[in-house]
Design a protein around this motif. Structure first.
Motif, PDB file in Angstrom:
ATOM      1  N   MET A   1      -2.083  14.056  -1.402  1.00 10.62           N
ATOM      2  CA  MET A   1      -0.694  13.593  -1.724  1.00 10.62           C
ATOM      3  C   MET A   1      -0.309  14.070  -3.026  1.00 10.62           C
ATOM      4  N   LEU A   2       0.719  14.248  -3.249  1.00 11.19           N
ATOM      5  CA  LEU A   2       1.072  14.445  -4.894  1.00 11.19           C
ATOM      6  C   LEU A   2       1.174  12.380  -5.536  1.00 11.19           C
ATOM      7  N   LEU A   3       0.849  12.504  -6.280  1.00 12.87           N
ATOM      8  CA  LEU A   3       0.749  10.471  -7.372  1.00 12.87           C
ATOM      9  C   LEU A   3       1.631  11.403  -8.147  1.00 12.87           C
ATOM     10  N   ASN A   4       2.514  11.779  -8.382  1.00  8.72           N
ATOM     11  CA  ASN A   4       3.425  12.261  -9.427  1.00  8.72           C
ATOM     12  C   ASN A   4       4.960  11.448  -9.039  1.00  8.72           C
ATOM     13  N   HIS A   5       5.123  10.905  -9.495  1.00 10.56           N
ATOM     14  CA  HIS A   5       6.501   9.510  -9.148  1.00 10.56           C
ATOM     15  C   HIS A   5       6.056   9.351  -7.437  1.00 10.56           C
ATOM     16  N   ALA A   6       5.055   9.153  -7.454  1.00  7.38           N
ATOM     17  CA  ALA A   6       4.865   8.389  -6.054  1.00  7.38           C
ATOM     18  C   ALA A   6       4.756   6.877  -6.042  1.00  7.38           C
ATOM     19  N   ASN A   7       5.147   5.821  -5.446  1.00  8.75           N
ATOM     20  CA  ASN A   7       5.613   4.247  -5.922  1.00  8.75           C
ATOM     21  C   ASN A   7       3.979   4.117  -4.846  1.00  8.75           C
ATOM     22  N   ILE A   8       2.843   3.570  -5.485  1.00 13.39           N
ATOM     23  CA  ILE A   8       2.366   3.579  -5.458  1.00 13.39           C
ATOM     24  C   ILE A   8       1.509   1.538  -5.278  1.00 13.39           C
ATOM     25  N   LEU A   9       1.129   1.169  -4.429  1.00  9.14           N
ATOM     26  CA  LEU A   9       1.165  -0.367  -4.328  1.00  9.14           C
ATOM     27  C   LEU A   9      -0.853  -0.441  -4.363  1.00  9.14           C
ATOM     28  N   VAL A  10      -1.206  -1.753  -5.314  1.00  7.91           N
ATOM     29  CA  VAL A  10      -2.501  -1.678  -6.324  1.00  7.91           C
ATOM     30  C   VAL A  10      -2.528  -2.563  -5.244  1.00  7.91           C
ATOM     31  N   ILE A  11      -3.711  -3.215  -4.184  1.00  5.26           N
ATOM     32  CA  ILE A  11      -3.909  -4.488  -3.754  1.00  5.26           C
ATOM     33  C   ILE A  11      -5.174  -4.951  -4.575  1.00  5.26           C
ATOM     34  N   GLY A  12      -5.448  -6.067  -5.617  1.00  2.00           N
ATOM     35  CA  GLY A  12      -6.497  -6.703  -6.324  1.00  2.00           C
ATOM     36  C   GLY A  12      -6.626  -5.912  -7.711  1.00  2.00           C
ATOM     37  N   LEU A  13      -6.841  -6.572  -8.786  1.00  2.00           N
ATOM     38  CA  LEU A  13      -7.227  -6.556 -10.051  1.00  2.00           C
ATOM     39  C   LEU A  13      -8.807  -6.702 -10.464  1.00  2.00           C
ATOM     40  N   GLY A  14      -9.677  -6.556 -10.075  1.00  2.00           N
ATOM     41  CA  GLY A  14     -10.221  -6.807  -9.884  1.00  2.00           C
ATOM     42  C   GLY A  14     -10.688  -5.254 -10.770  1.00  2.00           C
ATOM     43  N   ALA A  15     -12.366  -4.436 -11.156  1.00  2.00           N
ATOM     44  CA  ALA A  15     -12.717  -3.706 -11.626  1.00  2.00           C
ATOM     45  C   ALA A  15     -12.041  -1.955 -11.229  1.00  2.00           C
ATOM     46  N   SER A  16     -12.421  -1.912  -9.031  1.00  2.00           N
ATOM     47  CA  SER A  16     -11.686  -1.175  -9.182  1.00  2.00           C
ATOM     48  C   SER A  16      -9.931  -1.094  -8.801  1.00  2.00           C
ATOM     49  N   GLY A  17      -9.907  -2.025  -8.665  1.00  2.00           N
ATOM     50  CA  GLY A  17      -8.378  -1.780  -9.094  1.00  2.00           C
ATOM     51  C   GLY A  17      -7.244  -1.768 -10.274  1.00  2.00           C
ATOM     52  N   GLU A  18      -7.667  -2.564 -11.635  1.00  3.10           N
ATOM     53  CA  GLU A  18      -7.876  -1.741 -12.837  1.00  3.10           C
ATOM     54  C   GLU A  18      -8.020  -0.212 -12.684  1.00  3.10           C
ATOM     55  N   SER A  19      -8.808  -0.041 -12.196  1.00  7.50           N
ATOM     56  CA  SER A  19      -9.448   1.813 -12.206  1.00  7.50           C
ATOM     57  C   SER A  19      -8.450   2.378 -11.956  1.00  7.50           C
ATOM     58  N   ALA A  20      -8.203   1.936 -10.827  1.00  9.92           N
ATOM     59  CA  ALA A  20      -7.124   2.471  -9.101  1.00  9.92           C
ATOM     60  C   ALA A  20      -5.543   2.804 -10.213  1.00  9.92           C
ATOM     61  N   ALA A  21      -5.145   1.610 -10.886  1.00  7.04           N
ATOM     62  CA  ALA A  21      -3.812   1.396 -11.176  1.00  7.04           C
ATOM     63  C   ALA A  21      -3.701   1.928 -12.781  1.00  7.04           C
ATOM     64  N   SER A  22      -4.685   2.498 -13.431  1.00  4.46           N
ATOM     65  CA  SER A  22      -5.100   3.318 -14.406  1.00  4.46           C
ATOM     66  C   SER A  22      -4.925   5.081 -14.347  1.00  4.46           C
ATOM     67  N   ARG A  23      -6.199   4.944 -13.257  1.00  2.00           N
ATOM     68  CA  ARG A  23      -5.754   6.663 -12.715  1.00  2.00           C
ATOM     69  C   ARG A  23      -4.606   6.948 -12.092  1.00  2.00           C
ATOM     70  N   CYS A  24      -3.808   6.150 -11.149  1.00  2.00           N
ATOM     71  CA  CYS A  24      -2.310   6.420 -10.348  1.00  2.00           C
ATOM     72  C   CYS A  24      -0.923   6.369 -11.575  1.00  2.00           C
ATOM     73  N   ALA A  25      -1.398   5.657 -12.946  1.00  2.00           N
ATOM     74  CA  ALA A  25      -0.566   5.769 -13.780  1.00  2.00           C
ATOM     75  C   ALA A  25      -0.587   6.810 -15.263  1.00  2.00           C
ATOM     76  N   ALA A  26      -1.308   7.650 -14.651  1.00  2.00           N
ATOM     77  CA  ALA A  26      -1.847   8.697 -15.491  1.00  2.00           C
ATOM     78  C   ALA A  26      -1.615   9.882 -14.795  1.00  2.00           C
ATOM     79  N   GLN A  27      -1.609   9.881 -13.092  1.00  2.00           N
ATOM     80  CA  GLN A  27      -1.300  10.756 -12.475  1.00  2.00           C
ATOM     81  C   GLN A  27       0.752  10.900 -12.725  1.00  2.00           C
ATOM     82  N   GLY A  28       0.976   9.346 -12.773  1.00  2.00           N
ATOM     83  CA  GLY A  28       2.387  10.156 -12.815  1.00  2.00           C
ATOM     84  C   GLY A  28       2.797   9.009 -12.130  1.00  2.00           C
TER      85      GLY A  28
END
Length: 470
Positions: A1-28
């Protein structure tokens, strides 16, 4: 899946959720983060995410997650319950649900070594990381060991290796995850409050589910479930065993007297002597690591370095001090009865005075531990919510040398009065800490502080141990 411009929901803002959100945002991607906690409970991760470049992140906090409709991908953090309406809706709408491990794997440029099992995952992961570094490989260690896989992606290249510990919860939403090497330490009943036994085994088997002949596996031959899972893989398998020589025709690493021996086909060689190992309980983890080294063509010098430099992990059968001929060990990371059993088995040369107990949030079965106490434990001191259950299980198996204590301080005082020279006092709770402590680190640290306060002149260097165990 190309993450650029994808609409992504991250459930949970623990360490892994924060990191996942950061990485998805960095991918656009356009990222929405949801958590049932309020913003004032999440000030640190919110501040870090706000400082990121790229698309601003949207937040739905202090309430249940939004509906899945409109999202291209959902990233579910470990600990998020599977029956949330948003996840049910996502499945109905055929919206993919990934774990943070799956997200990282899709973006990872390097080969992956993945370690799973019930006990010994973190120690084995640490040792494999040490071995790869000793062999000169650029190595990142992450996953369930404490550092999210997505957080190390910027440091990985095609020439690196990612050594990743994966839990059952992280494997639950892995769909294409295919490590180059998968390691199975053992599979015992765990998290029975979340999974049936059959589903738990199936989750663990997902670490090899997509293997082809190009992938390989290291598995514990002493564990029936590990053998069964490894038998399903089409690639090369090396086994490890602390119980003596492997059966004829089975390749791997095993104990042969006081030698750690490797056998592949008709070729066998000594990799190390048992007396070179410096840490009680690490023997099976080191055998598994050496088997990985064989698969990766690691030289003998790197293997020797890994063994010589490993002095243990905090809170894992960790030597604390000696008083009047009695050694004290902190095994606070033991959060299930099987961990306690492995810790007790790390002392075949002496009986232990065992301090055990805590809060059971996994529907744990203490029967197997209780059955093994006779001949291994000189005395058992119980604490916490599980104390009555441990006492009952022990007595049902004819073991009566059990004394309850109201606190860790009282338990240690009882252990000091009970232990004889040549024995060991082992603090191995086998349960969660939340009835008495904030986490396993705090209870382990308190145990060490209490011991050292009583033993101001005790040596601080662990003795060399020849034992097998966790």
């Amino acid at each position: 899946m190309l993450l650029n411009h994808a609409n992504i929901l991250v459930i949970g803002l623990g360490a892994s959720g924060e990191s996942a959100a950061s990485r998805c945002a960095a991918q656009g991607a356009r990222v929405t983060v949801t958590d049932t906690r309020n913003a004032d409970e999440l000030t640190a991760p919110l501040a870090r995410l706000a400082a990121l470049p790229g698309h601003p992140i949207t937040y739905v906090l202090g309430t249940q997650p939004p509906d899945a409709a409109g999202f291209d991908l959902i990233v579910r953090s470990p600990g998020v319950l599977d029956d949330l309406p948003v996840l049910t809706s996502a499945r109905t709408l055929s919206i993919p649900i990934w774990s943070e491990i799956e997200l990282a794997y899709e973006l990872c440029p390097s080969p992956v070594i993945a370690i799973t099992g019930t006990n010994g995952k973190s120690t084995t992961t640490t040792l494999i990381g040490n071995l790869m570094r000793a062999a000169g490989r650029d190595t990142q260690v992450a996953g369930n060991i404490g550092l999210p896989f997505t957080s190390v992606l910027p440091d990985l290249t095609a020439d690196s290796v990612a050594v990743i510990e994966v839990s059952a919860g992280q494997l639950e939403n892995c769909h294409r995850f295919r490590p180059l090497t998968s390691v199975l330490t053992n599979v015992r009943a765990e998290h029975m409050n979340l999974y049936t036994w059959e589903h738990y085994v199936e989750l663990k088997s997902r670490v090899v589910r997509h293997h082809t002949t190009l992938q390989n596996t290291v598995a514990n031959h002493d564990d029936e479930i590990c053998r069964r899972i490894a038998a399903t893989t089409p690639g090369r398998v090396l086994y490890f065993s602390t119980r003596g020589e492997l059966p004829e025709g089975v390749d791997g690493v095993f104990l042969s007297g006081d030698r750690i021996t490797a056998r592949t086909g008709s070729h066998r060689r000594t990799l190390a002597r048992l007396g070179e190992l410096r840490v009680r309980s690490a023997t099976p983890n080191i055998l598994a690591t050496l088997a990985v080294g064989l698969l990766w063509d690691v030289g003998q010098e790197a293997m020797d370095t890994m063994i010589a430099e490993y002095t243990g992990r905090e809170h894992v059968v960790e030597y604390v001090a000696t008083l009047d001929g009695v050694e004290y060990y902190n095994d606070s990371k033991a959060t299930n009865p099987w961990s306690v059993l492995h810790a007790v088995e790390s002392f075949p040369d002496r009986p232990v005075v065992l301090i055990t107990g805590g809060k059971d949030d996994k529907d744990a079965d203490f029967d197997g531990l209780a059955a093994a106490l006779t001949g291994r434990a000189a005395h058992v001191i119980t604490i916490g919510e599980t104390a009555p259950r441990i006492t009952e299980a022990a007595r049902l198996h004819g073991y009566t040398d059990v004394t309850p204590a109201d606190s860790l301080q009282e338990a240690l005082a009882l252990a000091r009065r009970t232990a004889l020279p040549g024995q060991a006092v082992l603090f191995s709770p086998g349960a969660n800490s939340k009835d008495m402590f904030t986490d396993h680190r705090r209870r382990g640290t308190l145990f060490k502080e209490l011991v050292r306060a009583s033993l101001p002149d005790a040596p601080q260097h662990p003795p060399v141990a020849l034992a097998a165990g966790r």
